[in-house]
Design a protein around this motif. Structure first.
Motif, PDB file in Angstrom:
ATOM      1  N   GLN A 167      -4.950   3.949 -16.975  1.00  0.00           N
ATOM      2  CA  GLN A 167      -5.756   4.112 -15.773  1.00  0.00           C
ATOM      3  C   GLN A 167      -6.555   2.850 -15.483  1.00  0.00           C
TER       4      GLN A 167
ATOM      5  N   THR B 201       1.275   4.909 -15.949  1.00  0.00           N
ATOM      6  CA  THR B 201       1.469   5.727 -17.145  1.00  0.00           C
ATOM      7  C   THR B 201       2.945   6.061 -17.343  1.00  0.00           C
TER       8      THR B 201
ATOM      9  N   GLY C  67      -2.480   4.813 -11.305  1.00  0.00           N
ATOM     10  CA  GLY C  67      -2.545   5.181 -12.721  1.00  0.00           C
ATOM     11  C   GLY C  67      -1.391   6.065 -13.147  1.00  0.00           C
ATOM     12  N   ASP C  68      -0.994   7.002 -12.289  1.00  0.00           N
ATOM     13  CA  ASP C  68       0.146   7.857 -12.632  1.00  0.00           C
ATOM     14  C   ASP C  68       1.436   7.045 -12.739  1.00  0.00           C
TER      15      ASP C  68
ATOM     16  N   HIS D 298      -7.620   4.100 -28.078  1.00  0.00           N
ATOM     17  CA  HIS D 298      -7.754   3.625 -26.702  1.00  0.00           C
ATOM     18  C   HIS D 298      -7.973   2.117 -26.734  1.00  0.00           C
TER      19      HIS D 298
ATOM     20  N   VAL E 237      -9.684   0.959 -14.521  1.00  0.00           N
ATOM     21  CA  VAL E 237     -11.113   1.283 -14.555  1.00  0.00           C
ATOM     22  C   VAL E 237     -11.939   0.303 -13.734  1.00  0.00           C
TER      23      VAL E 237
ATOM     24  N   VAL F 143      -1.590  -1.831  -6.936  1.00  0.00           N
ATOM     25  CA  VAL F 143      -2.812  -1.093  -7.260  1.00  0.00           C
ATOM     26  C   VAL F 143      -3.714  -1.122  -6.032  1.00  0.00           C
TER      27      VAL F 143
ATOM     28  N   SER G 123      -2.078   7.785 -21.210  1.00  0.00           N
ATOM     29  CA  SER G 123      -2.721   7.448 -19.943  1.00  0.00           C
ATOM     30  C   SER G 123      -2.892   5.936 -19.844  1.00  0.00           C
TER      31      SER G 123
ATOM     32  N   VAL H 212      -7.595  -2.171 -17.217  1.00  0.00           N
ATOM     33  CA  VAL H 212      -7.014  -0.842 -17.442  1.00  0.00           C
ATOM     34  C   VAL H 212      -7.465  -0.304 -18.793  1.00  0.00           C
TER      35      VAL H 212
ATOM     36  N   THR I 295      -6.718   4.557  -7.005  1.00  0.00           N
ATOM     37  CA  THR I 295      -6.364   4.245  -8.389  1.00  0.00           C
ATOM     38  C   THR I 295      -5.665   5.401  -9.094  1.00  0.00           C
ATOM     39  N   THR I 296      -5.791   6.627  -8.552  1.00  0.00           N
ATOM     40  CA  THR I 296      -5.135   7.766  -9.200  1.00  0.00           C
ATOM     41  C   THR I 296      -3.621   7.650  -9.118  1.00  0.00           C
TER      42      THR I 296
END
Length: 380
Positions: free
Chosen positions: A303, A285, A281-282, A211, A305, A267, A301, A231, A277-278
């Motif tokens: 995402q 990704t 994030g998709d 990560h 943060v 964003v 992923s 992110v 943010t969901t």
């Protein structure tokens, strides 16, 4: 004596002296020019219970001479957005297992080399008697080093160096990429003690799930406001050959792909009406995974943060949010006040406690509204 009378049309009366026309039906005045539709003036300002709707047809407005007006550009057909081609690497470059031997083979070869060197020393008569007795060798007085002895030493040394020099320890989550003279020879993912050809250069690569938390990167929200986004990327190396040999630096490439995706995907801060943010994030990704797959990097992923507005617009956005929150609170308070006033007036009139005409009803509603708003501590 005959009298001749002339009849003047109603439209011409009162035009010479500027007065209104005489008795009769008043003609409707129109707003008209060469480029618009005729609309009666009295229909625009009509006060009545039933509004009159005037159907208007589409009008084509052209450029009028000596006015400086330009026609509005007509919307053209939407230009189809072409999908960007994905990066490509050498199609023949793909990970394949390298040929290695168990570590016992290297140990055996090294031990054979040491034994050969010891026997050659005893054969040349250079081994001291105590050392010979320690190894169980009989006493032997050789004639010194000759060509055969040197050849035996060379063979024993090469065997021992190849045996011990090729020993390697394979660790879980780590791999070696082997090459020879610029050619890919395979990847070693086995664990434990192994023997790898010492002539093949090795490049270690981490194949564990990793990560990466980025620094604050520039982005925009759906309204075009500047943001600073941090992110979290979860990824791993799937194809070691393409990740190490097909690109200069796969970690730098991953970082740049994330920055490029943030420049294309808006964003939205958390709690937004468009998915927050969901949803961002998709989309991030999907974009980053498509661009890094051809180079052997698998992204699971991406995402956000931490999402915050840029310093140059943070103050203005904060004031706008406070104003929107205040407007919602005022609207909620006004709705509750109106419901309370309506309920109070309805109860009073239904139970017959008061008899109100239109004027008294308006006065009572006004007084109750003022009283309720004052009791809530809000200005009227």
């Amino acid at each position: 004596m005959s009298t001749t009378t002339s009849h003047t049309p109603p439209e011409s009366e009162g035009q010479s002296d500027g007065t209104a026309p005489g008795a009769g039906v008043r003609p409707a005045r129109l707003i008209q020019n060469e480029a618009t539709t005729e609309i009666p003036v009295h229909l625009l300002f009509r006060d009545g219970p039933d509004p009159v709707r005037v159907p208007l047809g589409p009008a084509v407005v052209g450029r009028r001479q000596d006015t400086g007006e330009r026609p509005r550009p007509r919307p053209g057909r939407p230009v189809p957005v072409r999908r960007r081609p994905l990066p490509e690497t050498d199609p023949e470059l793909a990970e394949r297992p390298a040929r290695v031997l168990p570590g016992a083979a290297g140990l055996f070869a090294g031990a054979c080399g040491l034994t050969g060197a010891l026997v050659t020393t005893w054969w040349a008569g250079l081994l001291p008697p105590p050392a010979g007795r320690a190894f169980g060798l009989p006493a032997y007085s050789g004639s010194g080093l000759g060509l055969a002895h040197w050849a035996a030493y060379a063979g024993s040394g090469l065997l021992g160096a190849a045996g011990f020099g090729g020993l390697a320890r394979g660790r879980t989550g780590r791999a070696w990429v082997l090459g020879l003279f610029g050619r890919y020879r395979g990847t070693v993912r086995r664990t434990g003690l192994l023997w790898v050809n010492p002539l093949l250069p090795r490049r270690r690569v981490d194949v564990r799930l990793r990560h990466w938390r980025s620094e604050a990167m520039p982005a925009v929200d759906p309204d075009g406001m500047a943001l600073r986004v941090v992110v979290l990327v979860v990824w791993r190396v799937r194809d070691t050959a393409r990740a190490l040999l097909g690109i200069d630096d796969h970690e730098t490439y991953l970082r740049e792909c994330v920055e490029a995706a943030l420049a294309r995907v808006p964003v939205e801060p958390a709690g937004g009406a468009r998915g927050g943010t969901t949803a961002a994030g998709d989309a991030l990704t999907r974009l980053v995974a498509e661009e890094t797959a051809p180079v052997g990097v698998e992204v699971f992923s991406v995402q956000p943060v931490r999402v915050e507005y840029a310093p140059e617009v943070a103050a203005a956005v904060h004031r706008r949010r406070i104003a929107a929150l205040d407007a919602r609170q005022r609207a909620s308070m006004l709705g509750s006040v109106v419901d309370s006033v309506e309920d109070t007036v309805t109860r009073l009139t239904t139970r017959g406690l008061v008899e109100l005409d239109d004027y008294d009803r308006k006065v009572l509603v006004r007084d109750l509204t003022v009283a309720f708003c004052s009791g809530r501590g809000e200005p009227v």
